[in-house]
Design a protein around this motif. Structure first.
Motif, PDB file in Angstrom:
ATOM      1  N   MET A   1     -17.502  12.479 -19.352  1.00  0.00           N
ATOM      2  CA  MET A   1     -16.489  11.488 -19.745  1.00  0.00           C
ATOM      3  C   MET A   1     -15.381  12.175 -20.521  1.00  0.00           C
ATOM      4  SD  MET A   1     -16.894   8.248 -22.302  1.00  0.00           S
ATOM      5  CE  MET A   1     -18.051   7.370 -21.273  1.00  0.00           C
ATOM      6  N   GLU A   2     -14.148  11.988 -20.061  1.00  0.00           N
ATOM      7  CA  GLU A   2     -13.007  12.545 -20.783  1.00  0.00           C
ATOM      8  C   GLU A   2     -12.476  11.507 -21.769  1.00  0.00           C
ATOM      9  OE1 GLU A   2      -8.485  14.276 -20.003  1.00  0.00           O
ATOM     10  OE2 GLU A   2      -9.751  13.697 -18.304  1.00  0.00           O
ATOM     11  N   PRO A   3     -12.627  11.754 -23.067  1.00  0.00           N
ATOM     12  CA  PRO A   3     -12.214  10.753 -24.062  1.00  0.00           C
ATOM     13  C   PRO A   3     -10.727  10.462 -24.000  1.00  0.00           C
ATOM     14  CG  PRO A   3     -13.617  12.440 -25.032  1.00  0.00           C
ATOM     15  CD  PRO A   3     -13.225  12.947 -23.678  1.00  0.00           C
ATOM     16  N   LYS A   4     -10.373   9.166 -24.040  1.00  0.00           N
ATOM     17  CA  LYS A   4      -8.986   8.710 -24.047  1.00  0.00           C
ATOM     18  C   LYS A   4      -8.829   7.576 -25.057  1.00  0.00           C
ATOM     19  CE  LYS A   4      -8.185   9.742 -19.134  1.00  0.00           C
ATOM     20  NZ  LYS A   4      -7.771   9.163 -17.822  1.00  0.00           N
ATOM     21  N   VAL A   5      -7.589   7.256 -25.407  1.00  0.00           N
ATOM     22  CA  VAL A   5      -7.335   6.119 -26.283  1.00  0.00           C
ATOM     23  C   VAL A   5      -7.909   4.854 -25.631  1.00  0.00           C
ATOM     24  CG1 VAL A   5      -5.547   4.672 -27.316  1.00  0.00           C
ATOM     25  CG2 VAL A   5      -5.273   7.158 -27.265  1.00  0.00           C
ATOM     26  N   ILE A   6      -8.627   4.063 -26.422  1.00  0.00           N
ATOM     27  CA  ILE A   6      -9.296   2.878 -25.883  1.00  0.00           C
ATOM     28  C   ILE A   6      -8.278   1.780 -25.603  1.00  0.00           C
ATOM     29  CG2 ILE A   6     -11.042   1.117 -26.332  1.00  0.00           C
ATOM     30  CD1 ILE A   6     -12.447   3.140 -28.147  1.00  0.00           C
ATOM     31  N   ARG A   7      -8.304   1.246 -24.378  1.00  0.00           N
ATOM     32  CA  ARG A   7      -7.356   0.216 -23.957  1.00  0.00           C
ATOM     33  C   ARG A   7      -8.023  -1.110 -23.627  1.00  0.00           C
ATOM     34  NH1 ARG A   7      -2.650   2.497 -25.649  1.00  0.00           N
ATOM     35  NH2 ARG A   7      -2.256   4.539 -24.660  1.00  0.00           N
ATOM     36  N   SER A   8      -9.341  -1.140 -23.502  1.00  0.00           N
ATOM     37  CA  SER A   8     -10.018  -2.365 -23.056  1.00  0.00           C
ATOM     38  C   SER A   8     -11.372  -2.495 -23.715  1.00  0.00           C
ATOM     39  CB  SER A   8     -10.188  -2.350 -21.530  1.00  0.00           C
ATOM     40  OG  SER A   8     -11.082  -1.319 -21.156  1.00  0.00           O
ATOM     41  N   ASP A   9     -11.914  -3.715 -23.686  1.00  0.00           N
ATOM     42  CA  ASP A   9     -13.254  -3.955 -24.234  1.00  0.00           C
ATOM     43  C   ASP A   9     -14.315  -3.188 -23.447  1.00  0.00           C
ATOM     44  OD1 ASP A   9     -12.312  -5.609 -26.211  1.00  0.00           O
ATOM     45  OD2 ASP A   9     -12.596  -7.455 -25.051  1.00  0.00           O
ATOM     46  N   GLU A  10     -14.113  -3.064 -22.105  1.00  0.00           N
ATOM     47  CA  GLU A  10     -15.082  -2.348 -21.277  1.00  0.00           C
ATOM     48  C   GLU A  10     -15.154  -0.881 -21.696  1.00  0.00           C
ATOM     49  OE1 GLU A  10     -12.676  -4.288 -20.191  1.00  0.00           O
ATOM     50  OE2 GLU A  10     -13.818  -5.989 -19.371  1.00  0.00           O
ATOM     51  N   GLN A  11     -13.982  -0.297 -21.932  1.00  0.00           N
ATOM     52  CA  GLN A  11     -13.931   1.100 -22.374  1.00  0.00           C
ATOM     53  C   GLN A  11     -14.572   1.247 -23.750  1.00  0.00           C
ATOM     54  OE1 GLN A  11      -9.925   2.507 -22.630  1.00  0.00           O
ATOM     55  NE2 GLN A  11     -10.485   4.663 -22.951  1.00  0.00           N
ATOM     56  N   TYR A  12     -14.308   0.271 -24.606  1.00  0.00           N
ATOM     57  CA  TYR A  12     -14.894   0.269 -25.953  1.00  0.00           C
ATOM     58  C   TYR A  12     -16.421   0.235 -25.885  1.00  0.00           C
ATOM     59  CZ  TYR A  12     -16.265  -1.814 -30.478  1.00  0.00           C
ATOM     60  OH  TYR A  12     -16.879  -2.094 -31.668  1.00  0.00           O
ATOM     61  N   GLN A  13     -16.980  -0.651 -25.059  1.00  0.00           N
ATOM     62  CA  GLN A  13     -18.431  -0.753 -24.924  1.00  0.00           C
ATOM     63  C   GLN A  13     -19.023   0.533 -24.347  1.00  0.00           C
ATOM     64  OE1 GLN A  13     -20.313  -3.085 -26.128  1.00  0.00           O
ATOM     65  NE2 GLN A  13     -18.603  -4.434 -26.769  1.00  0.00           N
ATOM     66  N   ALA A  14     -18.319   1.159 -23.370  1.00  0.00           N
ATOM     67  CA  ALA A  14     -18.808   2.404 -22.771  1.00  0.00           C
ATOM     68  C   ALA A  14     -18.849   3.526 -23.804  1.00  0.00           C
ATOM     69  CB  ALA A  14     -17.915   2.796 -21.597  1.00  0.00           C
ATOM     70  N   TYR A  15     -17.812   3.572 -24.668  1.00  0.00           N
ATOM     71  CA  TYR A  15     -17.785   4.611 -25.695  1.00  0.00           C
ATOM     72  C   TYR A  15     -18.882   4.385 -26.733  1.00  0.00           C
ATOM     73  CZ  TYR A  15     -13.352   6.673 -24.130  1.00  0.00           C
ATOM     74  OH  TYR A  15     -12.382   7.330 -23.408  1.00  0.00           O
ATOM     75  N   LEU A  43     -11.980   7.533 -32.056  1.00  0.00           N
ATOM     76  CA  LEU A  43     -11.334   6.613 -31.121  1.00  0.00           C
ATOM     77  C   LEU A  43     -11.860   5.187 -31.283  1.00  0.00           C
ATOM     78  CD1 LEU A  43     -11.308   8.891 -27.936  1.00  0.00           C
ATOM     79  CD2 LEU A  43      -9.330   8.228 -29.313  1.00  0.00           C
ATOM     80  N   VAL A  44     -13.172   5.057 -31.455  1.00  0.00           N
ATOM     81  CA  VAL A  44     -13.775   3.727 -31.634  1.00  0.00           C
ATOM     82  C   VAL A  44     -13.316   3.098 -32.949  1.00  0.00           C
ATOM     83  CG1 VAL A  44     -15.959   2.540 -32.108  1.00  0.00           C
ATOM     84  CG2 VAL A  44     -15.774   4.084 -30.149  1.00  0.00           C
ATOM     85  N   GLU A  45     -13.285   3.896 -34.022  1.00  0.00           N
ATOM     86  CA  GLU A  45     -12.854   3.365 -35.320  1.00  0.00           C
ATOM     87  C   GLU A  45     -11.414   2.888 -35.275  1.00  0.00           C
ATOM     88  OE1 GLU A  45     -12.572   4.709 -40.037  1.00  0.00           O
ATOM     89  OE2 GLU A  45     -13.217   6.153 -38.512  1.00  0.00           O
ATOM     90  N   ALA A  46     -10.545   3.653 -34.594  1.00  0.00           N
ATOM     91  CA  ALA A  46      -9.131   3.248 -34.476  1.00  0.00           C
ATOM     92  C   ALA A  46      -9.000   1.942 -33.710  1.00  0.00           C
ATOM     93  CB  ALA A  46      -8.344   4.353 -33.776  1.00  0.00           C
ATOM     94  N   PHE A  47      -9.783   1.800 -32.638  1.00  0.00           N
ATOM     95  CA  PHE A  47      -9.749   0.560 -31.853  1.00  0.00           C
ATOM     96  C   PHE A  47     -10.237  -0.621 -32.682  1.00  0.00           C
ATOM     97  CE2 PHE A  47     -11.785  -2.511 -28.973  1.00  0.00           C
ATOM     98  CZ  PHE A  47     -10.721  -2.809 -28.137  1.00  0.00           C
ATOM     99  N   GLU A  48     -11.326  -0.427 -33.437  1.00  0.00           N
ATOM    100  CA  GLU A  48     -11.887  -1.507 -34.248  1.00  0.00           C
ATOM    101  C   GLU A  48     -10.933  -1.929 -35.361  1.00  0.00           C
ATOM    102  OE1 GLU A  48     -16.689  -0.643 -33.807  1.00  0.00           O
ATOM    103  OE2 GLU A  48     -15.586   0.189 -35.500  1.00  0.00           O
ATOM    104  N   ASN A  49     -10.251  -0.965 -35.971  1.00  0.00           N
ATOM    105  CA  ASN A  49      -9.300  -1.307 -37.029  1.00  0.00           C
ATOM    106  C   ASN A  49      -8.133  -2.132 -36.507  1.00  0.00           C
ATOM    107  OD1 ASN A  49     -10.774   0.017 -38.979  1.00  0.00           O
ATOM    108  ND2 ASN A  49      -9.596   1.936 -38.806  1.00  0.00           N
ATOM    109  N   GLN A  50      -7.752  -1.850 -35.258  1.00  0.00           N
ATOM    110  CA  GLN A  50      -6.656  -2.599 -34.655  1.00  0.00           C
ATOM    111  C   GLN A  50      -7.106  -3.956 -34.150  1.00  0.00           C
ATOM    112  OE1 GLN A  50      -4.852  -0.605 -31.349  1.00  0.00           O
ATOM    113  NE2 GLN A  50      -3.231  -2.127 -31.102  1.00  0.00           N
ATOM    114  N   ARG A  51      -8.282  -3.978 -33.511  1.00  0.00           N
ATOM    115  CA  ARG A  51      -8.767  -5.205 -32.874  1.00  0.00           C
ATOM    116  C   ARG A  51      -9.480  -6.130 -33.843  1.00  0.00           C
ATOM    117  NH1 ARG A  51     -10.333  -6.406 -27.553  1.00  0.00           N
ATOM    118  NH2 ARG A  51     -10.566  -8.666 -27.446  1.00  0.00           N
ATOM    119  N   PHE A  52     -10.173  -5.562 -34.797  1.00  0.00           N
ATOM    120  CA  PHE A  52     -10.953  -6.356 -35.756  1.00  0.00           C
ATOM    121  C   PHE A  52     -10.584  -5.956 -37.177  1.00  0.00           C
ATOM    122  CE2 PHE A  52     -13.760  -5.128 -32.134  1.00  0.00           C
ATOM    123  CZ  PHE A  52     -13.702  -6.326 -31.438  1.00  0.00           C
ATOM    124  N   PRO A  53      -9.356  -6.255 -37.631  1.00  0.00           N
ATOM    125  CA  PRO A  53      -8.929  -5.844 -38.978  1.00  0.00           C
ATOM    126  C   PRO A  53      -9.784  -6.501 -40.051  1.00  0.00           C
ATOM    127  CG  PRO A  53      -7.395  -7.446 -38.055  1.00  0.00           C
ATOM    128  CD  PRO A  53      -8.324  -7.065 -36.943  1.00  0.00           C
TER     129      PRO A  53
END
Length: 405
Positions: A1-15, A43-53
């Motif tokens: 898996m090549e890590p990328k910026v998370i764009r979707s819930d599916e990607q978030y769950q996979a990570y 990457l997960v922490e950044a997504f969570e801070n944005q999505r679930f402040p």
């Protein structure tokens, strides 16, 4: 898996699943698996801070949590709040935190000032949110009294803009940021706060109009003799007017403004932003005994308790538990009728119109003050009706009985 910026819930769950798998392998530091785990976690922490402040804690919840954590009782918070009643009011959300309280709690309990100010205040100060229900102001009564006349030309016609202009013109911070001017006194209640703030704004406005007529204010002038000299002006037929002139010559603005409907307000003591003391009187009861006690009570507040961040709004029918209210009561009572004279007088020992008149001459105060004291202490408001000076105050200030609610 090549890590990328998370764009979707599916990607978030996979990570998340990949992080779980990597953690189970317990990779050694510096290995490819350890580097992948660190990168995925970022990457997960950044997504969570944005999505679930994370929401800022509620200030009162933060205080009660710290109380539970440290085993503190409400009595233990008195050093930070000033009085037991103030602690109860703040924790019950009936009273906002003041700047002084926030500073004390931040240092004493280790709660951040940002938390104590509260997210709602920050939003208000950055114009992200306006949580004031402007429709709750008594606009019809304010219009009928002519309070909003000079703001009508500046507003586009909406009630909100009209009231905003009126409140903001006095520098009051209403709503989420109201902690900048704390409100004390038994006249305050959450159900009447909009009317009380409107009345307070009007008093500040009128107090400013009188500044050109004021003498220089010198706080060192206050003493028990000063209060006594003021009380003895009651001996004159024109005592209420003489009292106002006496105070204004000494730099204290006195504003007589009838209370708004629904408020049980007798008087107020405050300082304007430039430090000018202002006393507000409603003359809710058109009686001389009420006028003189209220006036002396508010002067005592100016002397002992008022700073630029606090205002006292008083309903003097109540029995206070705030030590500052008790002190103002004591100073007013002593100035009007010294305790030594009172306990030895025939008016106290054997009340009658004659003994009241006798003590009145000895102390050079109006008989209404003595009659009012007897009624208060006996809790019998049917006695000496003819002596308390009904309908003898408003006439001096061109107020009519219709102003009473």
């Amino acid at each position: 898996m090549e890590p990328k910026v998370i764009r979707s819930d599916e990607q978030y769950q996979a990570y998340l699943a990949e992080i779980h798998a990597l953690m189970e392998r317990m990779p050694a530091p510096g290995t490819p698996d350890a580097d992948a785990l660190e990168l995925l976690s970022v990457l997960v922490e950044a997504f969570e801070n944005q999505r679930f402040p994370v929401e800022m804690p509620d200030p009162i919840d933060a205080i009660t949590f710290r109380m539970e954590e440290q085993g503190l009782r409400q009595a233990d918070l008195v050093p930070y709040f000033g009085t037991r009643s103030r602690v109860s009011e703040v924790l019950a959300r009936k009273r906002p935190l003041t700047v002084q309280m926030i500073r004390a709690l931040s240092v004493g309990l280790g709660i951040s000032a940002e938390t104590l100010v509260g997210a709602n205040v920050i939003e208000s100060e950055t114009s992200k949110k306006d949580d004031v229900d402007w429709s709750r102001f008594p606009v019809k009564e304010m219009v009928a009294r002519g309070w909003l006349r000079k703001f009508a030309s500046k507003a586009t016609g909406s009630t909100e803009e009209l009231v905003k202009g009126f409140i903001s013109s006095t520098g009051l911070q209403f709503g989420a940021a109201a902690f900048r001017r704390g409100i004390s006194g038994d006249a305050y209640s959450p159900s009447t706060k909009h009317a009380l703030y409107a009345w307070l704004a009007r008093v500040i406005q009128r107090g400013r109009e009188r500044k050109d007529q004021l003498g220089e204010f010198d706080p060192s002038m206050f003493s028990t003799s000063f209060l006594r000299e003021l009380a003895q002006l009651s001996w004159s037929e024109h005592g209420p007017l003489l009292a106002v002139e006496f105070l204004e010559r000494r730099g204290i603005a006195v504003v007589v403004e009838s209370h708004l409907k629904g408020t049980l307000l007798d008087g107020a003591a405050l300082k304007d932003n430039d430090g000018t003391p202002i006393i507000g009187l409603t003359l809710r009861f058109d009686r001389l005994d009420s006028f003189w006690f209220t006036l002396l009570h508010e002067v005592a507040h100016i002397w002992k308790h008022v700073d630029r961040d606090e205002t006292f709004l008083d309903n003097l029918d109540t029995t206070p538990d705030d030590k500052r209210e008790l002190e103002a009561n004591r100073l007013a009572k002593e100035a009007l009728i010294p305790r030594v004279s009172w306990k030895r007088s025939d008016a106290y020992l054997s009340p009658s119109p004659e003994s009241i008149e006798k003590l009145s001459r000895e102390l050079r105060i109006h008989p209404a003050i003595i009659a009012g004291r007897l009624r208060k202490e006996s809790e019998n408001y049917k006695i000496f009706n003819e002596l308390v000076g009904y309908n003898e105050v408003r006439k001096h200030f061109n107020l009519t009985a219709s102003a009473e609610v």
